[in-house]
Design a protein around this motif. Sequence first.
Motif, PDB file in Angstrom:
ATOM      1  N   TYR A  78     103.288  43.309  47.102  1.00 28.87           N
ATOM      2  CA  TYR A  78     104.227  42.259  46.611  1.00 28.87           C
ATOM      3  C   TYR A  78     103.725  40.757  46.715  1.00 28.87           C
ATOM      4  O   TYR A  78     104.056  39.758  46.287  1.00 28.87           O
ATOM      5  CB  TYR A  78     105.563  42.360  47.235  1.00 28.87           C
ATOM      6  N   MET A  79     102.822  40.762  47.716  1.00 27.17           N
ATOM      7  CA  MET A  79     102.152  39.269  47.899  1.00 27.17           C
ATOM      8  C   MET A  79     101.182  38.933  46.832  1.00 27.17           C
ATOM      9  O   MET A  79     101.200  37.902  46.374  1.00 27.17           O
ATOM     10  CB  MET A  79     101.486  39.373  49.405  1.00 27.17           C
ATOM     11  N   LEU A  80     100.507  39.944  46.716  1.00 24.06           N
ATOM     12  CA  LEU A  80      99.500  39.936  45.451  1.00 24.06           C
ATOM     13  C   LEU A  80     100.140  39.499  43.848  1.00 24.06           C
ATOM     14  O   LEU A  80      99.592  38.692  43.393  1.00 24.06           O
ATOM     15  CB  LEU A  80      98.447  41.085  45.184  1.00 24.06           C
ATOM     16  N   ILE A  81     101.235  39.833  43.964  1.00 22.79           N
ATOM     17  CA  ILE A  81     101.871  39.644  42.594  1.00 22.79           C
ATOM     18  C   ILE A  81     102.951  38.149  42.620  1.00 22.79           C
ATOM     19  O   ILE A  81     103.500  37.840  41.853  1.00 22.79           O
ATOM     20  CB  ILE A  81     102.754  40.575  42.016  1.00 22.79           C
ATOM     21  N   GLY A  82     102.806  37.949  43.909  1.00 23.25           N
ATOM     22  CA  GLY A  82     103.713  36.570  44.449  1.00 23.25           C
ATOM     23  C   GLY A  82     105.160  36.616  44.552  1.00 23.25           C
ATOM     24  O   GLY A  82     105.839  35.663  44.728  1.00 23.25           O
ATOM     25  N   ALA A  83     105.633  37.817  44.858  1.00 24.48           N
ATOM     26  CA  ALA A  83     107.029  38.076  45.335  1.00 24.48           C
ATOM     27  C   ALA A  83     106.995  37.647  46.575  1.00 24.48           C
ATOM     28  O   ALA A  83     108.280  37.110  46.962  1.00 24.48           O
ATOM     29  CB  ALA A  83     107.207  39.733  44.858  1.00 24.48           C
ATOM     30  N   TYR A  84     106.220  37.902  47.561  1.00 25.25           N
ATOM     31  CA  TYR A  84     106.242  37.521  48.846  1.00 25.25           C
ATOM     32  C   TYR A  84     105.174  36.416  49.052  1.00 25.25           C
ATOM     33  O   TYR A  84     104.011  36.294  48.571  1.00 25.25           O
ATOM     34  CB  TYR A  84     105.995  38.592  49.701  1.00 25.25           C
ATOM     35  N   THR A  85     105.623  35.537  50.172  1.00 24.69           N
ATOM     36  CA  THR A  85     104.673  34.253  50.270  1.00 24.69           C
ATOM     37  C   THR A  85     104.606  34.118  51.787  1.00 24.69           C
ATOM     38  O   THR A  85     105.884  34.130  52.523  1.00 24.69           O
ATOM     39  CB  THR A  85     105.082  33.056  49.396  1.00 24.69           C
ATOM     40  N   VAL A  86     103.489  33.569  52.237  1.00 22.75           N
ATOM     41  CA  VAL A  86     103.398  33.400  53.594  1.00 22.75           C
ATOM     42  C   VAL A  86     103.976  31.802  53.803  1.00 22.75           C
ATOM     43  O   VAL A  86     103.619  30.723  53.007  1.00 22.75           O
ATOM     44  CB  VAL A  86     102.147  33.409  54.292  1.00 22.75           C
ATOM     45  N   SER A  87     104.729  31.448  54.680  1.00 20.91           N
ATOM     46  CA  SER A  87     105.339  30.092  54.983  1.00 20.91           C
ATOM     47  C   SER A  87     105.331  29.800  56.496  1.00 20.91           C
ATOM     48  O   SER A  87     105.079  30.687  57.596  1.00 20.91           O
ATOM     49  CB  SER A  87     106.550  30.120  54.365  1.00 20.91           C
ATOM     50  N   SER A  88     105.767  28.457  56.800  1.00 22.15           N
ATOM     51  CA  SER A  88     106.101  28.045  58.207  1.00 22.15           C
ATOM     52  C   SER A  88     107.434  29.192  58.984  1.00 22.15           C
ATOM     53  O   SER A  88     107.274  29.443  60.035  1.00 22.15           O
ATOM     54  CB  SER A  88     106.276  26.796  58.089  1.00 22.15           C
ATOM     55  N   ASP A  89     108.016  29.481  57.909  1.00 27.73           N
ATOM     56  CA  ASP A  89     109.032  30.307  58.367  1.00 27.73           C
ATOM     57  C   ASP A  89     108.668  31.961  58.513  1.00 27.73           C
ATOM     58  O   ASP A  89     109.191  32.686  59.563  1.00 27.73           O
ATOM     59  CB  ASP A  89     110.443  30.187  57.951  1.00 27.73           C
ATOM     60  N   HIS A  90     107.945  32.321  57.503  1.00 28.39           N
ATOM     61  CA  HIS A  90     107.563  33.760  57.497  1.00 28.39           C
ATOM     62  C   HIS A  90     105.963  33.777  57.507  1.00 28.39           C
ATOM     63  O   HIS A  90     105.212  33.649  56.317  1.00 28.39           O
ATOM     64  CB  HIS A  90     108.078  34.008  56.045  1.00 28.39           C
ATOM     65  N   SER A  91     105.313  33.877  58.522  1.00 34.16           N
ATOM     66  CA  SER A  91     103.892  34.058  58.970  1.00 34.16           C
ATOM     67  C   SER A  91     103.498  35.431  58.575  1.00 34.16           C
ATOM     68  O   SER A  91     103.927  36.308  58.185  1.00 34.16           O
ATOM     69  CB  SER A  91     103.642  33.675  60.373  1.00 34.16           C
ATOM     70  N   TRP A  92     102.265  35.505  58.410  1.00 35.26           N
ATOM     71  CA  TRP A  92     101.579  36.603  58.454  1.00 35.26           C
ATOM     72  C   TRP A  92     101.937  37.743  59.296  1.00 35.26           C
ATOM     73  O   TRP A  92     102.037  38.951  59.075  1.00 35.26           O
ATOM     74  CB  TRP A  92     100.135  36.769  58.445  1.00 35.26           C
ATOM     75  N   ILE A  93     102.147  37.190  60.577  1.00 33.11           N
ATOM     76  CA  ILE A  93     102.771  38.367  61.657  1.00 33.11           C
ATOM     77  C   ILE A  93     104.134  38.752  61.168  1.00 33.11           C
ATOM     78  O   ILE A  93     104.475  39.829  61.356  1.00 33.11           O
ATOM     79  CB  ILE A  93     102.513  37.757  62.951  1.00 33.11           C
TER      80      ILE A  93
END
Length: 318
Positions: A78-93
């Motif tokens: 879902y990250m690869l297709i852009g549905a999920y994205t890393v941000s300041s609120d939602h980090s990789w962890i």
Amino acid sequence: MVTFITVLRALAACVITNSHYTGIYPTDFIANGGLLGDVIFFAVSGYCLYNVRLSFPKWYGRRLIRVYTPVLVITAVYMLIGAYTVSSDHSWIWWFVYPTYYHFVASIVLLYIPFYVIMRVDALKQNLTKLMIVIAAVYLLIYIIWYDKSYYHIDTVREPMIRFLFMESMLLGAWFKQNSKKIFRESWVLPGVASAVFFLIYMGSKLAFSRSDMLSNLQALNQVALIVLLYFVFRLFAALNTSFERVPQVIMKVVNFVADLTLEIYLVQYVLIDAIRPHFFFPLNWIVLTLLILGSAVVLHTVCKPIVAFATKQLERL
């Protein structure tokens, strides 16, 4: 696995998924009951995990491998297709480790730990009823002293308080396993009637508390109604176990199919629901979405199965 447990797992998957179908039905009131599905699933987990024999690292490791493998795979996709994205609120962890996008994952990986301890300490395991009363008392104390009762949010699944309910559900499932010989001999009539009554009470209280801030101080009663409903639903399905065993095989194959994909169905659905919601009309949108969720769950399960098997095998060698 006992047949009624398989049926309950499939039911939980259906109820949880149905509750996420907002914007799919002509009225969102139909898309309801997700928390009931959650507590059923946690109770089923408690029932199935009652007999703990492995050391904690291996037992917990197996659970983490089974849960996290599909989580990591679907999150990456879902990250690869852009549905999920890393941000300041939602980090990789946040996305890949904890708590992840999925509230069930965050809750189950935490609750596995105290559940393991309880199942391994005989003094606790043999006093599940007393333990549940103690947990309920702690919950009530926190609710009275610290909980914000100014508005209705007791059933918000991403709030920490919900884990008291989930822990109680797991222990109730373990209690049923402990008393399984007795419940299989019971009639289905009383638990059937009680399940219907408490379902109406639960849904009615949910509706009343959500619409009236004047009643918000009493919102914990909604959780009480839900745990009582869970108790009678479990008794009902256990009493019907023999009847489920006589269900035609073609129907049970469908039930087993859904039950085996419970986790994957839960993981794939959010993005797919958002993608389908703006398109089509009911019932075509429901049909397309449901088939897409099931198909995606099958693919995810197929991809993850050999990974889980390999990782579990490596764990056993440690």
